[in-house]
Write an enzyme that holds these catalytic residues in place. Sequence first.
Site, PDB file in Angstrom:
ATOM      1  N   TRP A 288      96.106  44.113  19.276  1.00  0.00           N
ATOM      2  CA  TRP A 288      95.499  43.543  18.076  1.00  0.00           C
ATOM      3  C   TRP A 288      96.386  42.410  17.566  1.00  0.00           C
ATOM      4  O   TRP A 288      97.607  42.599  17.420  1.00  0.00           O
ATOM      5  CB  TRP A 288      95.381  44.598  16.981  1.00  0.00           C
ATOM      6  CG  TRP A 288      94.155  45.410  16.986  1.00  0.00           C
ATOM      7  CD1 TRP A 288      93.014  45.166  16.285  1.00  0.00           C
ATOM      8  CD2 TRP A 288      93.920  46.654  17.695  1.00  0.00           C
ATOM      9  NE1 TRP A 288      92.092  46.178  16.526  1.00  0.00           N
ATOM     10  CE2 TRP A 288      92.621  47.084  17.381  1.00  0.00           C
ATOM     11  CE3 TRP A 288      94.680  47.430  18.575  1.00  0.00           C
ATOM     12  CZ2 TRP A 288      92.062  48.258  17.889  1.00  0.00           C
ATOM     13  CZ3 TRP A 288      94.136  48.585  19.095  1.00  0.00           C
ATOM     14  CH2 TRP A 288      92.834  48.998  18.753  1.00  0.00           C
TER      15      TRP A 288
ATOM     16  N   LYS B  72      84.962  49.632  14.535  1.00  0.00           N
ATOM     17  CA  LYS B  72      83.973  50.608  15.029  1.00  0.00           C
ATOM     18  C   LYS B  72      82.760  49.968  15.711  1.00  0.00           C
ATOM     19  O   LYS B  72      81.677  50.560  15.780  1.00  0.00           O
ATOM     20  CB  LYS B  72      83.486  51.581  13.921  1.00  0.00           C
ATOM     21  CG  LYS B  72      84.560  52.219  13.095  1.00  0.00           C
ATOM     22  CD  LYS B  72      85.776  52.626  13.869  1.00  0.00           C
ATOM     23  CE  LYS B  72      85.564  53.822  14.771  1.00  0.00           C
ATOM     24  NZ  LYS B  72      86.796  54.110  15.570  1.00  0.00           N
ATOM     25  N   SER B  73      82.973  48.752  16.213  1.00  0.00           N
ATOM     26  CA  SER B  73      81.866  48.053  16.865  1.00  0.00           C
ATOM     27  C   SER B  73      82.024  47.957  18.380  1.00  0.00           C
ATOM     28  O   SER B  73      81.188  47.332  19.041  1.00  0.00           O
ATOM     29  CB  SER B  73      81.748  46.638  16.289  1.00  0.00           C
ATOM     30  OG  SER B  73      81.552  46.684  14.904  1.00  0.00           O
TER      31      SER B  73
ATOM     32  N   THR C 233      85.583  47.846  19.914  1.00  0.00           N
ATOM     33  CA  THR C 233      86.868  47.191  20.197  1.00  0.00           C
ATOM     34  C   THR C 233      87.534  47.757  21.451  1.00  0.00           C
ATOM     35  O   THR C 233      87.897  47.014  22.363  1.00  0.00           O
ATOM     36  CB  THR C 233      87.822  47.376  18.994  1.00  0.00           C
ATOM     37  OG1 THR C 233      87.071  47.310  17.792  1.00  0.00           O
ATOM     38  CG2 THR C 233      88.926  46.348  19.007  1.00  0.00           C
TER      39      THR C 233
ATOM     40  N   HIS D 195      90.401  42.124  14.233  1.00  0.00           N
ATOM     41  CA  HIS D 195      89.359  42.417  13.240  1.00  0.00           C
ATOM     42  C   HIS D 195      89.359  41.347  12.141  1.00  0.00           C
ATOM     43  O   HIS D 195      88.636  41.486  11.155  1.00  0.00           O
ATOM     44  CB  HIS D 195      89.608  43.778  12.567  1.00  0.00           C
ATOM     45  CG  HIS D 195      89.518  44.958  13.489  1.00  0.00           C
ATOM     46  ND1 HIS D 195      88.508  45.128  14.391  1.00  0.00           N
ATOM     47  CD2 HIS D 195      90.318  46.059  13.603  1.00  0.00           C
ATOM     48  CE1 HIS D 195      88.690  46.276  15.042  1.00  0.00           C
ATOM     49  NE2 HIS D 195      89.777  46.845  14.587  1.00  0.00           N
TER      50      HIS D 195
ATOM     51  N   SER E  38      80.127  55.886  12.590  1.00  0.00           N
ATOM     52  CA  SER E  38      81.334  55.962  13.410  1.00  0.00           C
ATOM     53  C   SER E  38      82.576  55.895  12.513  1.00  0.00           C
ATOM     54  O   SER E  38      83.532  56.652  12.682  1.00  0.00           O
ATOM     55  CB  SER E  38      81.325  54.807  14.417  1.00  0.00           C
ATOM     56  OG  SER E  38      82.459  54.827  15.212  1.00  0.00           O
TER      57      SER E  38
ATOM     58  N   ARG F  42      83.775  59.235  20.401  1.00  0.00           N
ATOM     59  CA  ARG F  42      83.078  60.336  19.740  1.00  0.00           C
ATOM     60  C   ARG F  42      81.742  60.632  20.414  1.00  0.00           C
ATOM     61  O   ARG F  42      81.549  61.702  20.985  1.00  0.00           O
ATOM     62  CB  ARG F  42      82.890  59.947  18.264  1.00  0.00           C
ATOM     63  CG  ARG F  42      82.399  61.028  17.332  1.00  0.00           C
ATOM     64  CD  ARG F  42      82.182  60.435  15.945  1.00  0.00           C
ATOM     65  NE  ARG F  42      81.216  59.357  15.975  1.00  0.00           N
ATOM     66  CZ  ARG F  42      79.913  59.505  15.770  1.00  0.00           C
ATOM     67  NH1 ARG F  42      79.411  60.686  15.472  1.00  0.00           N
ATOM     68  NH2 ARG F  42      79.094  58.461  15.831  1.00  0.00           N
TER      69      ARG F  42
END
Length: 299
Positions: free
Chosen positions: A77, A44-45, A47, A99, A129, A248
């Site tokens: 990923w 949630k940073s 990606t 991640h 988020s 979002r």
Amino acid sequence: MSWPSYIKYHGLALPPGAHSEESLEYAQNFAVEDTDVFTVTYPKSGTIWMQELLPLVLSGGDLTPIQTIPNWDRVPWLEEKRLKVVVDQLSSPRALVTHFPYQLMPQSFFSSKAKVIYVMRNPKDVIVSSYYFHQMATFLEDPGTWDEFMDKFLEGRVMFGKWTDHVKSWRHTELGDRIMYITYEQMIQDLPAAVRLISDFLGKNLSDKIIEKIAYHCSFNSMQANIMSNFSLVPKVYMDSDKSQFLRKGVVGDWRKHFSSEQLVHFSSAIYKELEGERFTLPWSLDGATDVANVVAQV
Ligand code: A3P
């Protein structure tokens, strides 16, 4: 839809579906190439933002990848099942995201010359988020109430563990000039400048016109309209866009609408406690005074 509980991997909880014992073993043995470029994030940073930006930078602004390949296959990923499926189709230089904390990177990564872009986001916005993401993603555990979720997040009982452990691991690397740090907030504040920093780091000499073009296609609105990047290709049983969109809000400071003053103190003091004695400082103040990120100093 009911999912089995999270896979445990070196103390981290990972959602099944995208991850498996096999995909994690594949990641561990992955042969990293010197020309590979990794974007590393705590979830949630930013990606998927980098999944849009990197192919554009690496190709000098060619729109074909972002218009024809879903983000998860375009810049896969490292730890997920799809990597093995698409690895032979990746064009060189390959762009990947992960991640993973630093210590879980494949052995071949450490001896390679592969570059890393570490994207950090203010943890107060990360948790907000993440809270919405847990509501819409059926393969994640129910987040519970906002209060409950805050405790889970601070204690690391969420996918990929504690935010502070992730940041610490990537601020203590031996990578020298192979790693650059950038914040989500810097990207929001001046996207063309962020694209320029990234392209310079990757040794690309892009014209201002190309930089502007890349920034335009990486804007929140452009990505929201791109079916190859907005997750609308994912069936609703996995991601319920009626509950929340993946793309979002895309803003800085949404935490202000969610944190009470008590929660702010609780959250900030827990994060600061985890970072006590660290040589680095965070690029944001967590007390709520400002959300603007200073440029992250190299360690
Ligand atoms: P919000 O939920 O706050 O809107 P990740 O890709 O690491 O899961 O991060 C998702 C977050 O990045 C979401 O944050 C999403 O909206 C935001 N994001 C993705 N692309 C963006 C863009 N082009 N501009 C701003 N924010 C973006």
